[in-house]
Structures are given as C-alpha cells and as structure tokens.
Design a protein around this motif. Structure first.
Motif, short mmCIF file in Angstrom:
data_model
loop_
_atom_site.label_atom_id
_atom_site.label_comp_id
_atom_site.label_asym_id
_atom_site.label_seq_id
_atom_site.Cartn_x
_atom_site.Cartn_y
_atom_site.Cartn_z
N PRO A 38 -37.98 31.82 -8.53
CA PRO A 38 -36.77 31.08 -8.14
C PRO A 38 -37.08 29.66 -7.67
CG PRO A 38 -37.46 32.51 -6.34
CD PRO A 38 -38.41 32.78 -7.49
N GLY A 39 -36.11 28.80 -7.87
CA GLY A 39 -36.08 27.51 -7.17
C GLY A 39 -36.94 26.39 -7.69
N ARG A 40 -37.60 26.55 -8.85
CA ARG A 40 -38.52 25.50 -9.28
C ARG A 40 -38.26 25.10 -10.74
NH1 ARG A 40 -43.53 28.91 -7.06
NH2 ARG A 40 -42.02 30.52 -7.64
N ILE A 41 -38.21 23.79 -10.95
CA ILE A 41 -38.04 23.26 -12.30
C ILE A 41 -38.65 21.86 -12.32
CG2 ILE A 41 -35.76 22.15 -11.92
CD1 ILE A 41 -34.97 23.38 -14.69
N ARG A 42 -39.14 21.46 -13.50
CA ARG A 42 -39.78 20.16 -13.64
C ARG A 42 -39.41 19.56 -15.00
NH1 ARG A 42 -45.02 17.92 -11.64
NH2 ARG A 42 -45.82 16.43 -13.16
N PHE A 43 -38.95 18.31 -14.99
CA PHE A 43 -38.64 17.57 -16.20
C PHE A 43 -39.60 16.38 -16.30
CE2 PHE A 43 -34.73 19.60 -14.92
CZ PHE A 43 -34.11 19.98 -16.10
N ARG A 45 -19.15 28.88 -17.93
CA ARG A 45 -19.05 27.79 -16.96
C ARG A 45 -19.07 28.41 -15.57
NH1 ARG A 45 -14.65 25.81 -18.34
NH2 ARG A 45 -15.35 24.03 -19.58
N ALA A 46 -20.01 27.97 -14.73
CA ALA A 46 -20.17 28.57 -13.41
C ALA A 46 -20.22 27.50 -12.33
CB ALA A 46 -21.44 29.43 -13.36
N PRO A 92 -25.57 21.91 -9.23
CA PRO A 92 -25.15 23.12 -9.95
C PRO A 92 -26.31 23.89 -10.57
CG PRO A 92 -23.69 21.28 -10.48
CD PRO A 92 -24.86 20.72 -9.70
N LEU A 93 -27.44 23.24 -10.83
CA LEU A 93 -28.57 23.95 -11.43
C LEU A 93 -29.11 25.04 -10.51
CD1 LEU A 93 -30.09 23.82 -14.12
CD2 LEU A 93 -31.88 22.56 -12.92
N ASN A 94 -28.83 24.93 -9.23
CA ASN A 94 -29.28 25.95 -8.28
C ASN A 94 -28.74 27.33 -8.66
OD1 ASN A 94 -30.56 26.73 -5.70
ND2 ASN A 94 -28.46 27.15 -5.06
N ILE A 95 -27.60 27.35 -9.34
CA ILE A 95 -26.96 28.63 -9.71
C ILE A 95 -27.90 29.49 -10.54
CG2 ILE A 95 -25.09 29.65 -11.09
CD1 ILE A 95 -23.37 27.23 -10.20
N ILE A 96 -28.66 28.88 -11.47
CA ILE A 96 -29.54 29.67 -12.33
C ILE A 96 -30.96 29.74 -11.79
CG2 ILE A 96 -28.17 29.26 -14.38
CD1 ILE A 96 -30.34 27.27 -15.29
N LEU A 97 -31.25 28.99 -10.74
CA LEU A 97 -32.59 29.04 -10.15
C LEU A 97 -32.65 29.93 -8.91
CD1 LEU A 97 -33.72 25.30 -10.46
CD2 LEU A 97 -34.39 27.23 -11.90
N GLU A 98 -31.53 30.50 -8.52
CA GLU A 98 -31.51 31.35 -7.33
C GLU A 98 -32.37 32.60 -7.54
OE1 GLU A 98 -27.56 30.89 -4.76
OE2 GLU A 98 -27.18 31.76 -6.73
N GLN A 99 -32.79 33.20 -6.44
CA GLN A 99 -33.58 34.43 -6.47
C GLN A 99 -32.87 35.52 -7.26
OE1 GLN A 99 -36.74 35.18 -4.73
NE2 GLN A 99 -36.66 36.98 -6.04
N ASN A 100 -31.57 35.68 -6.99
CA ASN A 100 -30.79 36.71 -7.66
C ASN A 100 -29.55 36.08 -8.27
OD1 ASN A 100 -29.80 39.24 -8.50
ND2 ASN A 100 -28.60 39.45 -6.62
N VAL A 101 -29.55 35.94 -9.59
CA VAL A 101 -28.39 35.38 -10.29
C VAL A 101 -27.38 36.49 -10.51
CG1 VAL A 101 -27.58 34.25 -12.38
CG2 VAL A 101 -29.82 33.66 -11.44
N ASP A 102 -26.15 36.29 -10.05
CA ASP A 102 -25.09 37.27 -10.23
C ASP A 102 -23.81 36.53 -10.62
OD1 ASP A 102 -23.32 39.34 -10.27
OD2 ASP A 102 -23.43 39.80 -8.13
N LEU A 103 -23.62 36.40 -11.93
CA LEU A 103 -22.45 35.66 -12.42
C LEU A 103 -21.15 36.45 -12.28
CD1 LEU A 103 -24.04 34.11 -15.64
CD2 LEU A 103 -23.60 32.98 -13.46
N THR A 104 -21.25 37.70 -11.83
CA THR A 104 -20.03 38.49 -11.64
C THR A 104 -19.40 38.26 -10.27
OG1 THR A 104 -21.18 40.45 -10.77
CG2 THR A 104 -20.97 40.27 -13.16
N ASN A 144 -28.74 39.41 -16.07
CA ASN A 144 -30.00 40.15 -16.20
C ASN A 144 -31.04 39.32 -16.93
OD1 ASN A 144 -28.98 42.39 -14.87
ND2 ASN A 144 -28.35 43.43 -16.76
N TYR A 145 -30.62 38.60 -17.98
CA TYR A 145 -31.55 37.75 -18.72
C TYR A 145 -32.14 36.67 -17.82
CZ TYR A 145 -32.84 33.65 -21.49
OH TYR A 145 -33.48 32.54 -21.99
#
Length: 200
Positions: free
Chosen positions: A63-68, A135-136, A105-117, A32-33
């Motif tokens: 979703p889907g965007r990050i910049r370093f 760890r996911a 693996p970063l895609n896991i937290i950038l997805e439209q709907n994160v569901d770690l369950t 949810n966070y």
C-alpha cells in the motif's frame, strides 16, 4: 510545472487494444484485483490538461507507494511514500513540493484495503463491452476529486486512469505493458533518500 497538486488527473481517453467482448466487472472483482496487486511496473503515457503528452516508467508497491519517472525532455519525478507525495522538478533548485497522499484521489487504489463497495465511494460503474470503467471518490472527502479506472477482463488488468483533482484539473495516465508481481525495492519510494541524492 504541468504536474502540481492535481497530478494524476485526466481528460481524453484513448482507444485500448482489448478483447472483442467482455462482461462488466463487478466492484467486488475489481477490489479483489487491486488488493492482489502488490507490486507492478511498466511504461506509461500521460495526457496533460493542456493536451500535451509525457511518457515514462511507473513503479507501484501497495500500500501507499507509487513512482513516476518522466522521460526527457521532462525528466520530472513524482513519488509517493510514507503517506506523502513529492514532486521533483529538475529545473528547480528548491526542495520538492510535498503534500499528503490522502489528499489525492490516487490514494483510493493505494490504500491497504481497497473496497469499492463502500457507501458513496463509487459514483459511476459502466461497461462498453470491452472495458469496465469505475469512477470513485473518497466518500468522506468528495471535495478532493475523483478517479476513473479503466479495466479489461480475462484476465483483469488496470489499463488506464483519469484523475480529477480538487480544483477540477484532469490528467490521463495510460499504462503500457504493466507487469505485476516483480521485486520493487522500497528505496524507490523513499522521499528523504531522493532529496539527499539531489542535495536537498
């Protein structure tokens, strides 16, 4: 260059300044966070696989965007947008290396709907009394690597991640003063625009 396909992967964990005690966060709370985390920006420190350190600024727009944006003397740029990741090396005269975001693996937290369950997504879920670590992996493609996410509670905050890529390379990213909810422009994640700016 130290930041290739295995970008966003990690080794050593640094001690975090956290409250004295916190209960373990549930996977639903963490999901949810992350789903509420639409935009964020702040500083980061990166521990590379060879033990060297890099620093810079990070921008997130889910979703889907990050910049370093890496500080000198590195001056590299890594960005994800439009389903792609691009790695810009200022010392190179060739276009950026590009590959699909869903192969990291970063895609896991950038997805439209994160569901770690989801079944087989989480392979570790622990607490040391001050932080919760998850760890996911992509349950459909575990061979692509995994991401360890470190959170503090009350309020819930993402403080660090450690990504292990498909060849076992690791990089730790520690977030500094991450502020969420601000205005982050879409242009910062436009790979073609960045290529044009750099003459590619």
């Amino acid at each position: 260059m130290m930041f290739r396909r295995g970008f966003l992967a990690g080794a050593a964990a640094l001690a975090l300044a956290t409250p004295a005690s916190a209960q373990q966060l549930s996977l639903a709370e963490i999901s949810n966070y992350l789903n509420r985390l639409q935009t964020a920006e702040g500083g980061f420190t990166q521990i590379n696989g060879d033990g060297t350190l890099s620093t810079g600024q990070i921008y997130i727009k889910r979703p889907g965007r990050i910049r370093f944006e890496y500080n000198p003397p590195d001056d590299s740029l890594v960005m994800a947008g439009g389903g792609q990741v691009a790695i810009f090396d200022p010392r190179s005269n060739v276009p950026p290396e590009r590959f699909p975001l869903n192969q990291t693996p970063l895609n896991i937290i950038l997805e439209q709907n994160v569901d770690l369950t989801r079944t087989n997504m989480v392979t570790g879920h622990t607490s040391d009394g001050t932080t919760t670590t998850v760890r996911a992996q992509d349950p459909d493609n575990p061979q692509l690597g995994n991401i360890q996410l470190v959170f503090t509670a009350d309020p819930i905050e993402l403080r660090q991640w450690i990504v292990t890529d498909d060849i076992g390379a690791e990089t730790t990213v520690i977030l500094n003063d991450l502020e969420s909810g601000g205005a982050v422009g879409d242009i910062q994640f436009n790979i073609l625009n960045e290529m044009n700016k750099r003459g590619f």
